[in-house]
Structure formats: C-alpha cells, structure tokens
Scaffold this motif. Structure first.
Motif, short mmCIF file in Angstrom:
data_model
loop_
_atom_site.label_atom_id
_atom_site.label_comp_id
_atom_site.label_asym_id
_atom_site.label_seq_id
_atom_site.Cartn_x
_atom_site.Cartn_y
_atom_site.Cartn_z
N ASP A 158 0.84 -1.21 0.00
CA ASP A 158 0.00 0.00 0.00
C ASP A 158 0.87 1.26 0.00
OD1 ASP A 158 -2.30 -1.53 -0.02
OD2 ASP A 158 -2.78 -1.18 2.10
N LEU A 159 1.97 1.24 0.74
CA LEU A 159 2.89 2.37 0.75
C LEU A 159 3.49 2.58 -0.64
CD1 LEU A 159 4.50 4.60 2.19
CD2 LEU A 159 6.19 2.85 2.76
N THR A 160 3.91 1.50 -1.26
CA THR A 160 4.47 1.59 -2.61
C THR A 160 3.43 2.15 -3.58
OG1 THR A 160 5.95 -0.26 -2.14
CG2 THR A 160 5.60 0.28 -4.46
N LYS A 161 2.21 1.69 -3.45
CA LYS A 161 1.14 2.19 -4.32
C LYS A 161 0.88 3.68 -4.07
CE LYS A 161 -3.60 1.24 -5.77
NZ LYS A 161 -4.74 0.31 -5.65
N GLU A 162 0.90 4.09 -2.83
CA GLU A 162 0.69 5.51 -2.50
C GLU A 162 1.80 6.38 -3.09
OE1 GLU A 162 0.40 8.43 1.40
OE2 GLU A 162 0.03 6.29 1.65
N VAL A 163 3.04 5.92 -2.98
CA VAL A 163 4.16 6.67 -3.56
C VAL A 163 4.00 6.73 -5.08
CG1 VAL A 163 6.67 6.74 -3.89
CG2 VAL A 163 5.71 6.18 -1.64
N TYR A 164 3.65 5.61 -5.69
CA TYR A 164 3.43 5.59 -7.13
C TYR A 164 2.33 6.57 -7.53
CZ TYR A 164 1.57 4.14 -11.63
OH TYR A 164 1.08 4.14 -12.92
N ASN A 165 1.22 6.56 -6.83
CA ASN A 165 0.12 7.47 -7.17
C ASN A 165 0.53 8.93 -7.05
OD1 ASN A 165 -1.70 5.45 -7.87
ND2 ASN A 165 -2.50 5.27 -5.79
N GLN A 166 1.28 9.25 -5.99
CA GLN A 166 1.77 10.62 -5.83
C GLN A 166 2.71 10.99 -6.98
OE1 GLN A 166 1.09 13.14 -3.62
NE2 GLN A 166 -0.56 11.85 -2.86
N TRP A 167 3.64 10.08 -7.28
CA TRP A 167 4.56 10.32 -8.38
C TRP A 167 3.79 10.48 -9.69
CZ3 TRP A 167 5.30 7.39 -12.78
CH2 TRP A 167 6.34 7.83 -13.61
N ASN A 168 2.88 9.58 -9.97
CA ASN A 168 2.14 9.57 -11.22
C ASN A 168 1.27 10.82 -11.39
OD1 ASN A 168 1.53 8.22 -13.67
ND2 ASN A 168 -0.42 7.57 -12.82
N ASN A 169 0.65 11.27 -10.31
CA ASN A 169 -0.26 12.41 -10.38
C ASN A 169 0.43 13.76 -10.30
OD1 ASN A 169 -2.56 10.77 -10.58
ND2 ASN A 169 -2.69 10.58 -8.35
N LYS A 170 1.55 13.84 -9.61
CA LYS A 170 2.16 15.15 -9.36
C LYS A 170 3.60 15.29 -9.85
CE LYS A 170 -0.52 15.93 -5.16
NZ LYS A 170 -0.44 16.12 -3.71
N TYR A 171 4.33 14.18 -9.93
CA TYR A 171 5.77 14.28 -10.18
C TYR A 171 6.26 13.41 -11.33
CZ TYR A 171 5.25 16.22 -5.52
OH TYR A 171 4.83 16.95 -4.44
N SER A 172 5.38 13.01 -12.21
CA SER A 172 5.80 12.12 -13.29
C SER A 172 6.83 12.75 -14.22
CB SER A 172 4.60 11.62 -14.09
OG SER A 172 3.91 12.71 -14.67
N PHE A 173 7.00 14.07 -14.12
CA PHE A 173 8.06 14.73 -14.88
C PHE A 173 9.44 14.26 -14.39
CE2 PHE A 173 7.28 17.40 -11.19
CZ PHE A 173 8.55 17.67 -10.73
N TRP A 174 9.49 13.71 -13.15
CA TRP A 174 10.75 13.22 -12.59
C TRP A 174 10.99 11.81 -13.11
CZ3 TRP A 174 14.78 15.52 -11.15
CH2 TRP A 174 15.80 14.82 -10.51
N LYS A 175 11.61 11.74 -14.27
CA LYS A 175 11.76 10.47 -14.99
C LYS A 175 12.61 9.41 -14.28
CE LYS A 175 9.15 11.84 -18.30
NZ LYS A 175 7.77 11.42 -18.29
N PRO A 176 13.57 9.79 -13.41
CA PRO A 176 14.31 8.72 -12.72
C PRO A 176 13.43 7.88 -11.79
CG PRO A 176 15.57 10.75 -12.68
CD PRO A 176 14.21 11.09 -13.21
N GLY A 177 12.25 8.37 -11.43
CA GLY A 177 11.32 7.57 -10.65
C GLY A 177 11.69 7.41 -9.19
N PHE A 178 11.31 6.27 -8.63
CA PHE A 178 11.47 6.04 -7.20
C PHE A 178 11.63 4.56 -6.92
CE2 PHE A 178 7.03 5.51 -8.11
CZ PHE A 178 6.65 4.43 -7.34
N LYS A 179 11.96 4.25 -5.68
CA LYS A 179 12.06 2.87 -5.20
C LYS A 179 11.69 2.89 -3.72
CE LYS A 179 13.72 -1.41 -5.73
NZ LYS A 179 13.26 -2.33 -6.74
N THR A 180 10.88 1.94 -3.28
CA THR A 180 10.51 1.93 -1.87
C THR A 180 11.21 0.83 -1.07
OG1 THR A 180 8.53 0.67 -2.43
CG2 THR A 180 8.25 3.04 -2.15
N PHE A 181 11.30 -0.36 -1.60
CA PHE A 181 11.92 -1.48 -0.87
C PHE A 181 12.85 -2.27 -1.78
CE2 PHE A 181 7.91 -0.64 1.28
CZ PHE A 181 8.31 -0.57 2.59
N TYR A 182 13.98 -2.72 -1.23
CA TYR A 182 14.93 -3.57 -1.94
C TYR A 182 14.81 -5.03 -1.49
CZ TYR A 182 17.39 0.71 -3.24
OH TYR A 182 17.71 1.94 -3.74
#
Length: 117
Positions: free
Chosen positions: A10-34
């Motif tokens: 759920d945390l990963t999904k929340e970060v994805y939704n925030q990135w997708n809706n507000k920060y998708s211009f940031w092409k390097p993206g994100f990572k939550t867990f290794y």
C-alpha cells in the motif's frame, strides 16, 4: 498476504500514485523497498536514496506499477542484482550472506536523484 506485506505494498502504491499524479516529470522515478520485509528484523539497511537512472525505473518498476502490481521483491536485491552497491554489500557481508538475505533494505528518500558520477 500478511498485514505487514499489505502495508508495504500500500505504501508503494501511494508513492506511485503521488509520483504519477504530481511528479511524473521526474523520470528517474522512485524505489521503496529492496527486499521483503519482516517484523523485528535482525538487520535493517537504510540507504539515502535509490541509485540508478530513468531506464532502471522504466525497466524494473514502472510497467509493474502501471499494471497495478506493487508486490515487494521476493529476495533481497543486494543478493539478486549486479548493481555496484549490491556487489559492495555482498563483499561487505561475504562471510554472513545469510544475515544479508534476512535483512530489510530500503531507502530513506524514495525518489532517485540524478547520477552524480
């Protein structure tokens, strides 16, 4: 799925939704867990932020997220990838790979910075 895995997905999904809706211009993206997560791990490895480039995000995560798949890695990625940090971690834990296998690994800042090499 246990409660802790659900929380992490759920945390990963929340970060994805925030990135997708507000920060998708940031092409390097994100990572939550290794790694998979467990309650009360013997070792937690915290990095500052994810390494990698835009292509890492595109190849490793974005397609899965776009398909609503937010599952965690099945094994600690320090053991399953050949990125520079993974190699360094295997070298550091060479006599204790079982400890590395059982550790939880995640970044403090989820968003990748530009490569500073």
């Amino acid at each position: 799925m246990n409660e802790l895995d659900k929380w992490a997905e759920d945390l990963t999904k929340e970060v994805y939704n925030q990135w997708n809706n507000k920060y998708s211009f940031w092409k390097p993206g994100f990572k939550t867990f290794y790694s998979p997560i467990t309650k009360n791990p013997t070792l937690m490895i915290l990095s500052l932020n994810p390494g990698g480039t835009e292509s890492h995000f595109e190849q490793e995560s974005k397609t899965e997220f776009d398909n609503n798949n937010f599952s965690l890695p099945k094994r600690n990625e320090y053991l399953t990838t050949d990125y520079r940090m993974a190699k360094k971690m295997r070298l550091l834990f060479r006599d204790h790979l079982n400890l590395l296998e059982q550790s939880i690994a995640l970044p403090i800042l989820f968003f990748r910075s530009k490569n500073y090499q």
